[in-house]
Write an enzyme that holds these catalytic residues in place. Structure first.
Site, PDB file in Angstrom:
ATOM      1  N   GLY A 216      32.554   9.253  -8.449  1.00 40.46           N
ATOM      2  CA  GLY A 216      31.522   9.248  -9.289  1.00 40.46           C
ATOM      3  C   GLY A 216      31.694  10.633  -9.886  1.00 40.46           C
ATOM      4  O   GLY A 216      32.747  11.207 -10.175  1.00 40.46           O
ATOM      5  N   ASN A 217      30.485  10.901 -10.714  1.00 42.47           N
ATOM      6  CA  ASN A 217      30.418  12.353 -11.230  1.00 42.47           C
ATOM      7  C   ASN A 217      29.171  12.917 -11.123  1.00 42.47           C
ATOM      8  O   ASN A 217      28.210  12.314 -10.723  1.00 42.47           O
ATOM      9  CB  ASN A 217      30.982  12.391 -12.670  1.00 42.47           C
ATOM     10  CG  ASN A 217      30.126  11.373 -13.484  1.00 42.47           C
ATOM     11  OD1 ASN A 217      28.940  11.634 -13.930  1.00 42.47           O
ATOM     12  ND2 ASN A 217      30.594  10.218 -13.985  1.00 42.47           N
TER      13      ASN A 217
END
Ligand code: CTP
Length: 219
Positions: free
Chosen positions: A28-29
């Site tokens: 993810g980020n």
């Protein structure tokens, strides 16, 4: 607020994407989704019909907006392209550039005697570039960029490379701006011009960005 976008359809993407590795892990980020949600709300307040394609975030849906929740870059691609035709697309989502080649059906276990794990990643499809080259291309296509340095050079490069009308650049890695902040500052670039928005709360910056978009729609 004035009805600058009355009768217009605006598609906004927001948030991160999660690319699954196995049933319990993902890539993810740090995108919070707040900038994109603020832009969607500002477009609605300006009178537009708004579709908000949201990655995995815990944010309330702004009133009067159609929200489509997605998880991965591939799902975001399908949801955004499926929301066309529209007058405006604003790609505020931090879409993963890479995704695992294969999603393991079972939890990946440590291998005795091995200290490394190799994950093979492949490029995702670019939502923004696909919208910008779509047969039913929105009249105004806006991309976002997050840069630590050479903001203008990279942002203007993105105008050309992805054939978009505007790039809103975030400077990341400085206080009071970017992913996890309530406040932001955006440097917005278009062919032959540019404007700095903020620093200030994301809601106010979103309204200013929507005003710039409405101006270009009339131009
Ligand atoms: N974007 C997209 N689909 C992807 C990747 C990015 O639509 N698969 C969009 C984002 O929503 C954003 C813009 O592209 O509007 C960001 O551009 P990108 O080139 O991905 O930015 P960086 O990753 O910062 O660029 P670089 O890899 O050159 O650092």
């Amino acid at each position: 607020m004035s009805a600058m976008l009355a009768g217009r359809r605006v598609v906004v993407s927001a948030g991160p994407t999660y690319e699954d590795i196995d049933p319990v892990r993902f890539l993810g980020n740090r995108s919070s989704g707040r900038m994109g949600f603020a832009v969607a709300q500002a477009a609605r307040e300006a009178g537009a019909e708004v579709v908000l394609v949201a990655g995995p975030v815990h944010l309330p849906t702004p009133e009067g907006i159609q929200r489509v929740d997605v998880r991965s870059a591939a799902q975001m691609y399908d949801a955004v392209l499926g929301a066309l035709p529209a007058d405006v697309y604003i790609g505020a989502a931090a879409v993963a550039d890479f995704t695992p080649r294969e999603v393991s059906g079972h939890k990946i276990k440590k291998t005795p005697g091995s200290d490394t794990l190799v994950l093979e990643l492949v490029r995702t499809r670019d939502v923004l570039a696909a919208v910008a080259s779509h047969p039913r291309r929105p009249a105004v296509v806006v991309g976002f960029a997050a840069e630590t340095h050479d903001v203008e050079r990279y942002a203007r490069g993105k105008l050309e490379a992805k054939k978009v009308d505007m790039v809103a650049a975030n400077r990341v890695g400085v206080a009071g701006s970017g992913f996890e902040s309530e406040d932001n500052m955006l440097d917005v670039y278009w062919h032959g011009g540019g404007r700095r928005l903020g620093p200030g709360p994301k809601t106010g910056i979103a309204r200013q960005l929507v005003a710039l978009v409405a101006e270009r729609l009339r131009a």
